[in-house]
Write a protein that holds these residues in place. Structure first.
Motif, PDB file in Angstrom:
ATOM      1  N   ALA A  82       0.832  -1.202   0.000  1.00 38.20           N
ATOM      2  CA  ALA A  82       0.000   0.000   0.000  1.00 38.20           C
ATOM      3  C   ALA A  82       0.867   1.253   0.000  1.00 38.20           C
ATOM      4  O   ALA A  82       0.584   2.231  -0.707  1.00 38.20           O
ATOM      5  CB  ALA A  82      -0.936  -0.010   1.210  1.00 38.20           C
ATOM      6  N   VAL A  83       1.922   1.259   0.817  1.00 37.34           N
ATOM      7  CA  VAL A  83       2.832   2.405   0.870  1.00 37.34           C
ATOM      8  C   VAL A  83       3.406   2.693  -0.515  1.00 37.34           C
ATOM      9  O   VAL A  83       3.461   3.849  -0.960  1.00 37.34           O
ATOM     10  CB  VAL A  83       3.963   2.150   1.884  1.00 37.34           C
ATOM     11  N   ASP A  84       3.832   1.649  -1.220  1.00 36.86           N
ATOM     12  CA  ASP A  84       4.405   1.844  -2.554  1.00 36.86           C
ATOM     13  C   ASP A  84       3.373   2.405  -3.524  1.00 36.86           C
ATOM     14  O   ASP A  84       3.703   3.226  -4.390  1.00 36.86           O
ATOM     15  CB  ASP A  84       4.959   0.522  -3.077  1.00 36.86           C
ATOM     16  N   ALA A  85       2.116   1.968  -3.387  1.00 36.66           N
ATOM     17  CA  ALA A  85       1.062   2.503  -4.252  1.00 36.66           C
ATOM     18  C   ALA A  85       0.821   3.979  -3.946  1.00 36.66           C
ATOM     19  O   ALA A  85       0.752   4.817  -4.860  1.00 36.66           O
ATOM     20  CB  ALA A  85      -0.222   1.704  -4.063  1.00 36.66           C
ATOM     21  N   PHE A  86       0.706   4.323  -2.683  1.00 38.25           N
ATOM     22  CA  PHE A  86       0.503   5.729  -2.327  1.00 38.25           C
ATOM     23  C   PHE A  86       1.696   6.583  -2.759  1.00 38.25           C
ATOM     24  O   PHE A  86       1.531   7.748  -3.126  1.00 38.25           O
ATOM     25  CB  PHE A  86       0.275   5.869  -0.824  1.00 38.25           C
ATOM     26  N   ALA A  87       2.887   6.005  -2.707  1.00 38.01           N
ATOM     27  CA  ALA A  87       4.066   6.742  -3.151  1.00 38.01           C
ATOM     28  C   ALA A  87       3.932   7.166  -4.607  1.00 38.01           C
ATOM     29  O   ALA A  87       4.419   8.242  -5.002  1.00 38.01           O
ATOM     30  CB  ALA A  87       5.325   5.890  -2.959  1.00 38.01           C
ATOM     31  N   GLY A  88       3.254   6.345  -5.411  1.00 39.88           N
ATOM     32  CA  GLY A  88       3.071   6.687  -6.822  1.00 39.88           C
ATOM     33  C   GLY A  88       2.326   7.993  -7.007  1.00 39.88           C
ATOM     34  O   GLY A  88       2.728   8.853  -7.809  1.00 39.88           O
ATOM     35  N   ILE A  89       1.250   8.201  -6.271  1.00 41.22           N
ATOM     36  CA  ILE A  89       0.488   9.443  -6.429  1.00 41.22           C
ATOM     37  C   ILE A  89       1.176  10.603  -5.710  1.00 41.22           C
ATOM     38  O   ILE A  89       1.123  11.749  -6.173  1.00 41.22           O
ATOM     39  CB  ILE A  89      -0.977   9.290  -5.970  1.00 41.22           C
ATOM     40  N   LEU A  90       1.869  10.333  -4.603  1.00 44.48           N
ATOM     41  CA  LEU A  90       2.571  11.412  -3.916  1.00 44.48           C
ATOM     42  C   LEU A  90       3.711  11.953  -4.776  1.00 44.48           C
ATOM     43  O   LEU A  90       4.015  13.160  -4.737  1.00 44.48           O
ATOM     44  CB  LEU A  90       3.094  10.927  -2.568  1.00 44.48           C
TER      45      LEU A  90
END
Length: 633
Positions: A286-294
Motif C-alpha cells: 500500500a505504501v508503494d502505491a501511495f508513493a506513486g500518487i505522492l
C-alpha cells in the motif's frame, strides 16, 4: 465532466447489465452490435461513461433526506432511518431500506426493477445503490475488457485510445468490487462476462480478493494517462476532464484497497481481532502505491490545500456555479447531481430554522462523543491526553469546553453563541444550542414559529460543506448557497497522506522512511497538523507505537470528519464493538453555560463479528452451495 453517452448506448448498457433479472427480453430493434459499440473511441467511451454514472454519491444517493453518516459521528432523530437501524443492530432492515445509498431507490433485497439506469446525471438518487450498481459496473467492465482487450474490436482507434478505454475498465472492475467489499466483506472476484448458469464461490479471505483487485489497479496505472487534457483523445472534452480516471486515481485506490485488506478486521478474517495487528506485507504494498500518487503531487499534478481557508475550495467553494469544487486535492468523485440535491447535502448539518422555512430538509447532528474524543486542543493533544498532564500544561477546562480547541473545531462547527448572520434583524441570527429540559431549550433545539421540527439534539452543528463568505454563513437572510456546489469526494489528497501514514506506521513505525518515498508517517501527519495551525505530534506519543496509531486515527477522524469514511474506519480497525464507539452522546447545558453534562442518545448494538458486515439477503445465500452468509446472520 462531459458525457459521451448516447441513448442507444444506455439501452445497450441495460441489455448487458448483470443481475438475476433477464435484461435480454427487449425488442429486437433496440439492439445494436458490439462491433458497432466498440469500433471507435467515441462509441466505446460512451459505454465507459455508464460506469462513471454507477459510482454512488453517498451524500445524495437514495433520497433527499440525507442520512449518510453511519458511524458514531452523526445522529438523526428518526430511528427508522438507516443510521437508526445500524445503531439498533437491525442490519437486515438496512439492506431493505429504500432511503440509503447501500440499497436501490424504491427497491428491496437488491432488486433492480426500480433502479433507473437511464436517468440523467441530474438525479443521483434514482441510480442503483452500492450493491446493485457495483454489479452492473463490474459487468460493463468485463464486457469492455472482452471486446477491446481480447477480441480487439476497436479497429478504428489508436493504441492510446484503446489503452485508455481498457485502463478505465480495469480500474472500475477493481473499484466496484471494493465498493461491495467495504460493506459486505469478501466477495467473488468476477473477471469475465457471466452467461447462462454460473456459481460464484465466496473466497476464504478478504486478502485474496484484494490481491486480484490489485492486479487490475496495476493494469489501470499502466494504461491511464496522468492528465486527460494532455492527450489527443482528451482534446475532445478539453477542460471538462476533471472527473476522469488517471494514473493518480488508480494509485490512490490501489493503495486504499491494500490498506483495507491489511487492516485488523480483514486480517483477523472474522475469527479474532486485534486493533493494532495489520498485515505488514499488504501495508508495504500500500505504501508503494501511495508513493506513486505522492510523486505525482511533488511534480505538481496534485497539491494539499495550504490552509483551513483554502479547504473551502475543496469542499464547497466551487470556482463557478455548476462547477465541481475539489481544488488541487481532487482525485475522484461521483458524477452528476443537481443544485437542489447539492444544496440539501450542504445544509444537512445545519438547523432548518437558519437556512430555510421548508420542511424538506433533515438535519444530521454531530455527536458529542465524536467531537469530544477527536477534536482536541490547540496544543495538538487530544482532550484525554491534555487532561492527563503527561504532556505539559493542561488547556481543557470542563467548565469552558469550547475554549482553546483545535482550530478545526471552530472551522467545521457552529458553536453555541456564534453569530450566524451579523446583519440579520432576527433573534435566530445567534446560535442558541443550550438545553435544560424538554420544555426549556435553545431556539435551535426547539420548534420554530412554523412548527417545523428542529432536529438538533447534540449541542453542535457541523458546517464543513456549508458556505460562509466574509464572516457570514448562508442563511435565509443571506441566501448564497446556490452560488456553490458542495461535493463529498470519494478520494482527495489529504486522505492519501493519512492512509500512507497509517500503512507505513503499521509496517515500519512512525519514523522510518520507505524505499519508495522520502516521507515518514510522523512527517505526513505533521503536514496536516501544521496546516491547521497545531503543533507536531508530541515526541512521547511518537515513540509509543500503539499511542501513535491512536493519534493517527484521531487525526484521520478530524481531517475526514463528516465525509462518510467513519463507519468503514471503526469497523476495519476493529473498534466498533467497544463502548467508546457505541455510545452516542449529547452535550447539555443551560443558557448561562454554568454547567455541562453529557446525556446518552443511543447505545449502539454492535457485536463482533456479527455487526461488522452487512448480511446478504437470505435467498441469495441459498441459490447454490459455496456462498455462505456473513457471520451471525
Amino acid at each position: 465532466m462531459k458525457n459521451y453517452t448516447k441513448k442507444i448506448l444506455i439501452i445497450l448498457g441495460l441489455v448487458f447489465s448483470f443481475s438475476c433479472e433477464d435484461y435480454l427480453d427487449v425488442e429486437p430493434d433496440a439492439l445494436i452490435t458490439e462491433e458497432d459499440v466498440f469500433s471507435t473511441f467515441k462509441n466505446a467511451q460512451g459505454f465507459v461513461e455508464e460506469m462513471y454514472a454507477l459510482v454512488v454519491s453517498y451524500e445524495q444517493q437514495a433520497h433527499t433526506f440525507q442520512d449518510f453518516l453511519l458511524g458514531d459521528d452523526g445522529f438523526v432523530d428518526r430511528p427508522t432511518k438507516a443510521s437508526g437501524d445500524i445503531d439498533a443492530g437491525r442490519f437486515n432492515d438496512v439492506i431493505r431500506d429504500n432511503f440509503v445509498y447501500l440499497n436501490n431507490w424504491r427497491n428491496n433485497n437488491f432488486g433492480t426493477n426500480g433502479a433507473n439506469v437511464e436517468n440523467t446525471n441530474a438525479f443521483n438518487r434514482q441510480r442503483p445503490g452500492v450493491y446493485d450498481g457495483s454489479l452492473r459496473g463490474i459487468r460493463k467492465a468485463n464486457i469492455i475488457i472482452r471486446n477491446v482487450g481480447e477480441l480487439d474490436l476497436m479497429v478504428n482507434a489508436t493504441q492510446a485510445e484503446k489503452d485508455v478505454i481498457l485502463g478505465q475498465a480495469y480500474f472500475f472492475r477493481a473499484f466496484f468490487h471494493n465498493e461491495i467489499m467495504k460493506f459486505w466483506g469478501r466477495y467473488p472476484y468476477i473477471d469475465k462476462v457471466l452467461v447462462d448458469d454460473f456459481e460464484l464461490q465466496r473466497p476464504e479471505t478478504y486478502r485474496e480478493v484484494a490481491l486480484l483487485a490489485n492486479e487490475d489497479y496495476k493494469k489501470a496505472i499502466e494504461l491511464l494517462p496522468v492528465d486527460w487534457d494532455n492527450e489527443p483523445y482528451g482534446q475532445l472534452t478539453l477542460g471538462e476532464n476533471k472527473g476522469r480516471l488517471t494514473k493518480g486515481t488508480a494509485y490512490a485506490f490501489q493503495g486504499k484497497n491494500l490498506l483495507l485488506a491489511a487492516s485488523p478486521l480483514m486480517k483477523g478474517n472474522n475469527v479474532s481481532i486485534n486493533a493494532y495487528d495489520y498485515d505488514n506485507e499488504l501495508c508495504d504494498m500500500a505504501v508503494d502505491a501511495f508513493a506513486g500518487i505522492l510523486k505525482l503531487a511533488d511534480q505538481g499534478r496534485y497539491d494539499l490545500a495550504n490552509s483551513l481557508e483554502e479547504l473551502d475550495e475543496v469542499f464547497w467553494k466551487s470556482p463557478a456555479p455548476g462547477v465541481w469544487p475539489g481544488s488541487t486535492e481532487f482525485i475522484f468523485a461521483a458524477t452528476g447531481g443537481n443544485q437542489v440535491q447539492a444544496t440539501r447535502f450542504m445544509a444537512s448539518g445545519v438547523n432548518k430554522l437558519i437556512h430555510t422555512t421548508s420542511a424538506g430538509y433533515e438535519v444530521i447532528s454531530p455527536t458529542h462523543n465524536f467531537i469530544h474524543n477527536n477534536f482536541g486542543m490547540s496544543n495538538g493533544l487530544s482532550i484525554e491526553d491534555d487532561l492527563s498532564g503527561q504532556y505539559g500544561p493542561t488547556l481543557f477546562d470542563p467548565t469552558k469546553p469550547f475554549e482553546n480547541r483545535d482550530p478545526r473545531f471552530y472551522k467545521w462547527h457552529i458553536i453555541d453563541g456564534d453569530v450566524i448572520d451579523p446583519g440579520a434583524d432576527d433573534p435566530h441570527k445567534t446560535a442558541q444550542l443550550w438545553f435544560e429540559s424538554s420544555s426549556v431549550k435553545g431556539v435551535h433545539r426547539s420548534n420554530n414559529a412554523e412548527n417545523i421540527k428542529i432536529l438538533n439534539n447534540t449541542g453542535y452543528m457541523w458546517t464543513k460543506f456549508y458556505p460562509k463568505v466574509d464572516g457570514k454563513f448562508h442563511t435565509r437572510w443571506n441566501p448564497i448557497i446556490n452560488q456553490y456546489v458542495g461535493v463529498r469526494l470519494h478520494m482527495r489528497l489529504t486522505d492519501v497522506y493519512l492512509m500512507y501514514a497509517e500503512a507505513l506506521h503499521a509496517s515500519k513505525g512512525a519514523t522510518s522512511t520507505p524505499a519508495s518515498y522520502s516521507l515518514t508517517a510522523e512527517g505526513a501527519i505533521n503536514l496536516l497538523r501544521n496546516r491547521a495551525g497545531i503543533p507536531n505530534v508530541n515526541p512521547s506519543i511518537v515513540t509509543d507505537n500503539n499511542k501513535f496509531m491512536d493519534e493517527l486515527r484521531r487525526e484521520r477522524a478530524v481531517e475526514l470528519s463528516y465525509e462518510a469514511h467513519r463507519w468503514v474506519d471503526i469497523r476495519r480497525w476493529g473498534l466498533a464493538h467497544l463502548d467508546k464507539y457505541k455510545r452516542k452522546l449529547a452535550l447539555n447545558f443551560p443558557q448561562n453555560r454554568s454547567s455541562f453534562t453529557e446525556s446518552l442518545l443511543v447505545e449502539r448494538i454492535c457485536e463482533f463479528p456479527k455487526h461488522y458486515w452487512l448480511p446478504f439477503p437470505v435467498e441469495q445465500t441459498r441459490i447454490y452451495p459455496g456462498f455462505p452468509q456473513n457471520p451471525g446472520w
